[in-house]
Design a protein around this motif. Structure first.
Motif, short mmCIF file in Angstrom:
data_model
loop_
_atom_site.label_atom_id
_atom_site.label_comp_id
_atom_site.label_asym_id
_atom_site.label_seq_id
_atom_site.Cartn_x
_atom_site.Cartn_y
_atom_site.Cartn_z
N ALA A 211 0.73 -1.06 -0.27
CA ALA A 211 -0.13 0.16 0.04
C ALA A 211 0.77 1.30 -0.05
O ALA A 211 0.56 2.29 -0.71
CB ALA A 211 -0.92 0.09 1.44
N GLU A 212 2.01 1.10 0.74
CA GLU A 212 2.79 2.28 0.53
C GLU A 212 3.53 2.70 -0.83
O GLU A 212 3.41 3.79 -1.10
CB GLU A 212 3.72 2.15 1.82
N ILE A 213 4.01 1.56 -1.41
CA ILE A 213 4.49 1.63 -2.61
C ILE A 213 3.50 1.94 -3.54
O ILE A 213 3.82 3.18 -4.25
CB ILE A 213 4.97 0.49 -3.01
N VAL A 214 2.18 1.86 -3.50
CA VAL A 214 1.15 2.15 -4.49
C VAL A 214 1.06 3.68 -4.16
O VAL A 214 0.74 4.28 -5.07
CB VAL A 214 0.01 1.27 -4.34
N SER A 215 0.65 4.13 -2.92
CA SER A 215 0.41 5.34 -2.62
C SER A 215 1.68 6.29 -3.05
O SER A 215 1.40 7.62 -3.40
CB SER A 215 0.41 5.55 -0.88
N GLN A 216 2.70 5.74 -2.92
CA GLN A 216 4.17 6.73 -3.43
C GLN A 216 4.00 6.94 -4.99
O GLN A 216 4.36 8.03 -5.33
CB GLN A 216 5.19 6.04 -2.87
N ILE A 217 3.62 5.92 -5.68
CA ILE A 217 3.60 5.99 -7.16
C ILE A 217 2.49 6.94 -7.38
O ILE A 217 2.68 7.77 -8.36
CB ILE A 217 3.51 4.52 -7.86
N ALA A 218 1.29 6.71 -6.96
CA ALA A 218 0.10 7.24 -7.09
C ALA A 218 0.33 8.84 -6.92
O ALA A 218 0.03 9.78 -7.80
CB ALA A 218 -1.07 6.83 -6.43
#
Length: 362
Positions: A211-218
């Motif tokens: 979730a942290e990686i997806v949030s960072q990319i988004a």
């Protein structure tokens, strides 16, 4: 007993039981004994096979998807073409081959690979001799400016934590030592404060790292422009269940039996990943099944075209690859695998979703 299993046993004896996330992180990424750090796990001689290794058609269609996206972005003169967990480099090689005829794309793209395994970096370098890739240990280090991010079977390998509903409430699942020194699952003595309501025995997975990686990319895409494509196996809806599994030589094995010698993965919660992306400011496309996504991009037409000029054995191989990529159930990847794309809010709906088809650039 494997070297890593012995080291884990010593660690648990000294510090106590490990959260599932720490066990996964060590089993997959231990600097000396981690699964991905010491081998090439792909293909018939390895432990599993991914879509790019099944057929060039997969990577070619992803390449055309990226080309269309670049044009929708206004064809920026410079952007980062980023792949997360690029395996042997097969997918990126197919993407670059499929886009070589689009004027300006290859000149604008700089290739960036997020990979921590020295063994796989060597395979990627051999597969991409003309691409001059830049490697990164973290996703954050790869993000800079407009970007097209590709992640096939990346989120499933990220460690997560598990919690079990007991009569006393939620308790964390831990990896400890049994009576004979073997690795076993157990539960924390302390009750966890989790608001979810579930029946006794239910397992709740918390994919905080994913979730942290997806949030960072988004968040990056919403500022700098571009889109990210995630393809993985998992569920379109959030729910309960223990999805931790281990694979060795194309067969399921006990996740605790051979740490460092077997692949560990979990199913991706695409509903949660999508909501995470929306909360970070990106637009969301999907989720779609892999079958619907690839068919919308023209997989059937591409397979037919390859078969027309192929010998009998080659045509049969194309048909088998098509079936593997699109079939439902346990025989194929068509329904188990899902696809989402995160994008800058100003971009139009992306190809592969809502049956929006790509123009033929082959």
């Amino acid at each position: 007993m494997s070297a890593l299993k012995a080291e884990l046993a010593r660690l648990i004896a000294e510090e106590g039981p490990l959260p599932v996330s720490r066990f996964m992180a060590l089993a997959l990424g231990h600097p000396r004994h981690g699964y991905y750090m010491t081998r090439d796990p792909f293909g018939r001689q390895g432990d599993f096979t991914t879509a790019p290794e099944i057929s060039q058609m997969f990577g070619e269609l992803i390449g055309l998807w990226a080309a269309h996206l670049w044009q929708a972005m206004g064809a920026p003169a410079a952007f980062r073409l980023i792949e997360l967990g690029p395996g042997r480099g097969t997918l990126m090689a197919d993407i670059l081959r499929a886009t070589r005829r689009l004027p300006g794309f290859r000149e604008a793209a700089s290739v960036h690979l997020v990979e921590t395994s020295p063994a796989l970096r060597a395979r990627q370098a051999a597969a991409l001799p003309e691409a001059a890739p830049v490697w990164h240990d973290t996703v954050g280090a790869a993000l800079d400016g407009p970007a097209i991010v590709i992640a096939n079977e990346f989120l499933d390998a990220l460690p997560l934590d598990q919690f079990v509903m007991t009569q006393q409430g939620w308790r964390e699942r831990l990896v400890g030592l049994g009576a004979e020194g073997e690795l076993v699952f157990g539960l924390s003595p302390a009750q966890e404060t989790i608001g979810a309501v579930a029946s006794i025995g239910s397992v709740l997975e918390q994919p905080a790292i994913a979730a942290e990686i997806v949030s960072q990319i988004a968040a990056h895409l919403s500022r700098a422009g571009g889109a990210a494509l995630f393809i993985d196996y998992g569920s379109s809806r959030s729910g309960f269940g223990d999805t931790l599994q281990a694979m060795k030589r194309h067969a399921f094995v006990d996740p605790l039996a051979q740490p460092g010698e077997a692949d560990l993965t979990v199913h991706v919660d695409f509903e949660r990943m999508g909501q995470t992306a929306l909360n970070a400011g990106a637009a969301l496309n999907g989720p779609s099944t892999q079958r619907d996504f690839l068919m919308a991009l023209g997989l059937a037409e591409r397979a037919a075209r390859l078969s027309q000029s192929a010998a009998s054995a080659q045509a049969q191989a194309v048909a088998q690859a098509f079936e593997r990529l699109t079939a439902p159930g346990q025989t194929g990847m068509g329904e188990l695998f899902k696809v989402i794309a995160l994008a800058h809010p100003d971009l139009p709906p992306l190809p592969g979703f809502d049956l929006h088809r790509l123009p033929d650039q082959r």
